[in-house]
Write a protein that holds these residues in place. Structure first.
Motif, short mmCIF file in Angstrom:
data_model
loop_
_atom_site.label_atom_id
_atom_site.label_comp_id
_atom_site.label_asym_id
_atom_site.label_seq_id
_atom_site.Cartn_x
_atom_site.Cartn_y
_atom_site.Cartn_z
N ILE A 93 1.95 -4.96 3.10
CA ILE A 93 3.00 -4.14 3.69
C ILE A 93 2.63 -2.69 3.47
O ILE A 93 2.25 -2.29 2.37
CB ILE A 93 4.38 -4.43 3.06
CG1 ILE A 93 4.73 -5.91 3.25
CG2 ILE A 93 5.45 -3.53 3.67
CD1 ILE A 93 6.03 -6.32 2.58
N MET A 94 2.70 -1.91 4.55
CA MET A 94 2.33 -0.50 4.45
C MET A 94 3.12 0.32 5.46
O MET A 94 3.59 -0.21 6.47
CB MET A 94 0.82 -0.32 4.66
CG MET A 94 0.31 -0.87 5.96
SD MET A 94 -1.49 -1.09 6.04
CE MET A 94 -2.11 0.27 5.15
N GLY A 95 3.27 1.59 5.16
CA GLY A 95 3.95 2.50 6.07
C GLY A 95 3.01 2.98 7.15
O GLY A 95 1.79 2.93 7.02
N ILE A 98 3.42 -3.36 9.22
CA ILE A 98 3.42 -1.90 9.25
C ILE A 98 4.84 -1.44 9.51
O ILE A 98 5.43 -1.78 10.53
CB ILE A 98 2.46 -1.37 10.33
CG1 ILE A 98 1.06 -1.88 10.08
CG2 ILE A 98 2.50 0.16 10.36
CD1 ILE A 98 0.09 -1.65 11.20
N VAL A 99 5.39 -0.70 8.56
CA VAL A 99 6.78 -0.26 8.64
C VAL A 99 6.80 1.16 9.16
O VAL A 99 6.17 2.04 8.60
CB VAL A 99 7.45 -0.34 7.24
CG1 VAL A 99 8.89 0.15 7.32
CG2 VAL A 99 7.37 -1.76 6.71
N LYS A 100 7.53 1.38 10.26
CA LYS A 100 7.64 2.72 10.87
C LYS A 100 8.51 3.61 10.04
O LYS A 100 9.44 3.22 9.42
CB LYS A 100 8.21 2.60 12.27
CG LYS A 100 7.20 2.04 13.24
CD LYS A 100 6.80 3.12 14.15
CE LYS A 100 5.79 2.65 15.15
NZ LYS A 100 5.00 3.68 15.64
N ALA A 115 0.86 -1.18 0.00
CA ALA A 115 0.00 0.00 0.00
C ALA A 115 0.89 1.22 0.00
O ALA A 115 1.83 1.32 0.79
CB ALA A 115 -0.89 -0.01 1.24
N THR A 116 0.62 2.16 -0.90
CA THR A 116 1.45 3.36 -0.96
C THR A 116 0.61 4.60 -1.17
O THR A 116 -0.48 4.55 -1.73
CB THR A 116 2.51 3.25 -2.08
OG1 THR A 116 3.37 4.38 -1.99
CG2 THR A 116 1.88 3.19 -3.45
N ASP A 117 1.15 5.71 -0.69
CA ASP A 117 0.54 7.02 -0.93
C ASP A 117 1.60 8.01 -1.41
O ASP A 117 1.35 9.19 -1.51
CB ASP A 117 -0.15 7.53 0.33
CG ASP A 117 0.79 7.66 1.52
OD1 ASP A 117 2.01 7.42 1.36
OD2 ASP A 117 0.31 8.00 2.61
#
Length: 140
Positions: A107-109, A138-140, A8-10
């Motif tokens: 995987i997402m930030g 969830i990647v910090k 997932a990206t923004d």
């Protein structure tokens, strides 16, 4: 273990950190494929139309530009990927895609909302974590 990875990206810095993690996991697995998912929520869509004009192809091109750095990273690391542009509430759309298309991991930030903001606003990562049938990183 993780053959189908949903990233997932923004276009944010935290999304780029998540992309690095996705690339790392994809390289560990021989035939892993990453789907880069960019979700346009209705509020952002209205704002884009008002500020950028009504050409949908131009708007989609501008949205796709936000993920070009991630595509560049995957190209450099020789990671197989595809791009998916979704529309709607990001938490709901990502959960739906993760479950319907049976991804092995999402995987997402992390945007870093504080506890009060998360309670009041909710967070995309929180919604996906609760709703997805697969693991969510969830990647910090």
């Amino acid at each position: 273990m993780y053959q189908r990875i949903l990233l997932a990206t923004d276009g944010s810095e935290s999304a780029m950190r998540a992309a690095h993690k996705a690339a790392h996991l994809a390289k560990i697995e021989a035939c892993a494929r990453v789907t880069i998912a960019y979700v346009v929520d209705p509020a952002a869509s209205k704002h884009d139309v008002l500020t950028e004009g009504s050409s949908m192809s131009l708007l989609e091109q501008k949205r796709h530009e936000r993920v070009k750095p991630i595509e560049g990273l995957f190209d450099r690391k020789e990671v197989s990927y595809d791009f998916k542009l979704l529309k709607g509430d990001p938490g709901i759309e990502l959960t739906h895609v993760a479950n319907e298309e049976e991804y092995d991991v999402v995987i997402m930030g992390s945007r870093g909302l504080n506890a009060l903001q998360e309670v009041v606003l909710g967070s995309v990562s929180h919604k996906v974590t609760l709703g997805a049938k697969c693991p969510v990183m969830i990647v910090k």
